[in-house]
Design an enzyme around this catalytic site. Structure first.
Site, PDB file in Angstrom:
ATOM      1  N   TYR A  59       1.274  -4.297   6.716  1.00 46.46           N
ATOM      2  CA  TYR A  59       2.315  -4.441   7.741  1.00 46.46           C
ATOM      3  C   TYR A  59       1.860  -3.871   9.080  1.00 46.46           C
ATOM      4  O   TYR A  59       2.476  -4.143  10.109  1.00 46.46           O
ATOM      5  CB  TYR A  59       3.614  -3.740   7.329  1.00 46.46           C
ATOM      6  CG  TYR A  59       4.304  -4.272   6.101  1.00 46.46           C
ATOM      7  CD1 TYR A  59       3.870  -5.439   5.462  1.00 46.46           C
ATOM      8  CD2 TYR A  59       5.406  -3.600   5.577  1.00 46.46           C
ATOM      9  CE1 TYR A  59       4.503  -5.894   4.332  1.00 46.46           C
ATOM     10  CE2 TYR A  59       6.057  -4.062   4.442  1.00 46.46           C
ATOM     11  CZ  TYR A  59       5.603  -5.206   3.810  1.00 46.46           C
ATOM     12  OH  TYR A  59       6.241  -5.659   2.685  1.00 46.46           O
TER      13      TYR A  59
ATOM     14  N   HIS B 117      -0.063  -4.438  -3.776  1.00 45.21           N
ATOM     15  CA  HIS B 117       0.768  -5.379  -3.020  1.00 45.21           C
ATOM     16  C   HIS B 117       0.696  -6.809  -3.568  1.00 45.21           C
ATOM     17  O   HIS B 117       1.711  -7.463  -3.756  1.00 45.21           O
ATOM     18  CB  HIS B 117       0.329  -5.361  -1.546  1.00 45.21           C
ATOM     19  CG  HIS B 117       1.365  -5.882  -0.614  1.00 45.21           C
ATOM     20  ND1 HIS B 117       1.370  -5.577   0.730  1.00 45.21           N
ATOM     21  CD2 HIS B 117       2.436  -6.688  -0.800  1.00 45.21           C
ATOM     22  CE1 HIS B 117       2.399  -6.169   1.311  1.00 45.21           C
ATOM     23  NE2 HIS B 117       3.051  -6.857   0.400  1.00 45.21           N
TER      24      HIS B 117
END
Length: 269
Positions: A41, A99
């Site tokens: 991110y 992730h």
């Protein structure tokens, strides 16, 4: 001793710079105690800044980050996690997830899970888990470290994509499910059925969608940049949907997967 994953958390996907700082600050002020970020991110430093400025005691917060695919090898995972901790200004994470599974299985699930378990043993994270794994990959993770070590499987779940096979498998192994994108990027707001149910509860469609997930036992991590929406999302926990309403919302399933990056997403169940 590790605490359990809070039922409602604050997602930070796609939020950058001052926008994410404001979202996390407003979220903590509104009452959020679970903040979810990820290496990819590119906002861990900003999230850390907002947490540090919040004045809320560290042990009152639950912070999650996610290890990116470039860091899944045994010699890279822990150094990358230490870098995340530096950016977040934390000594430890509460939850660290893989992730996405390694593309084309380049790094074996067992290798990454062993490194993640070692990170936990070193006190770098309280809990560990996975995200975006299909059932075969989750089984590989279980085989590597044991189901009891895996705190959650975080996957996309909203009324239009219910991921039932993934949910069923995780639950059969005693692994809690965390629903990301629980509002389908705001698409729930345009769904007439949710609007009708919301009207009966004096709520909005987003709150109903979150209540639907919460009543199934999922942790949810909606995101918002607006203070009013952040506050409203927390109030979803107070809504009790009837069995009939739950069934009606379940009927909205249409396989609408929003997170399906080519070359990264596994073969979904």
């Amino acid at each position: 001793m590790s605490v359990s994953i809070p039922n409602i958390g604050l997602g930070t996907f796609r939020l950058q710079g001052q926008v994410v700082i404001d979202s996390v600050r407003n979220g903590i002020e509104a009452g959020y105690r679970h903040i979810d970020t990820a290496q990819i991110y590119a906002n861990e430093a900003e999230v850390g800044l907002a947490i540090a400025a919040s004045g809320v005691a560290r042990d009152a917060l639950f912070v999650t980050t996610k290890i990116w695919t470039e860091h899944l090898a045994a010699d890279k995972l822990i150094p990358s996690l230490k870098e995340s901790l530096r950016k977040l200004r934390l000594e430890r994470l509460d939850l660290t997830l893989i992730h996405w599974p390694s593309p084309q299985g380049e790094v074996a699930v067992a290798e990454s899970m062993a490194a993640l378990a070692e990170a936990k043993a070193q006190g770098l994270t309280g809990l560990i888990g996975v995200s975006n794994f299909n059932n075969a990959q989750l089984q590989e993770a279980i085989d590597a470290v044991g189901a009891a070590q895996i705190a959650t499987q975080q996957v996309e779940i909203h009324p239009f994509l219910q991921n039932r096979k993934v949910v069923e498998f995780a639950r059969s192994r005693g692994i809690r499910v965390t629903a990301y994108m629980p509002l389908a990027y705001g698409k729930v707001m345009a769904e007439p059925l949710l609007a009708r149910i919301a009207a009966r509860h004096g709520a909005d469609a987003a709150q109903v969608a979150l209540a639907w997930s919460l009543q199934q036992g999922y942790a949810v991590i909606p995101s918002s940049t607006r203070r009013a929406n952040l506050e409203a999302n927390l109030r979803a926990a107070d809504i009790v949907l009837s069995a009939d309403e739950m069934a009606q919302i379940a009927g909205l399933e249409r396989g609408e997967r929003l997170a399906n990056p080519p070359g990264l997403a596994p073969r979904w169940d």
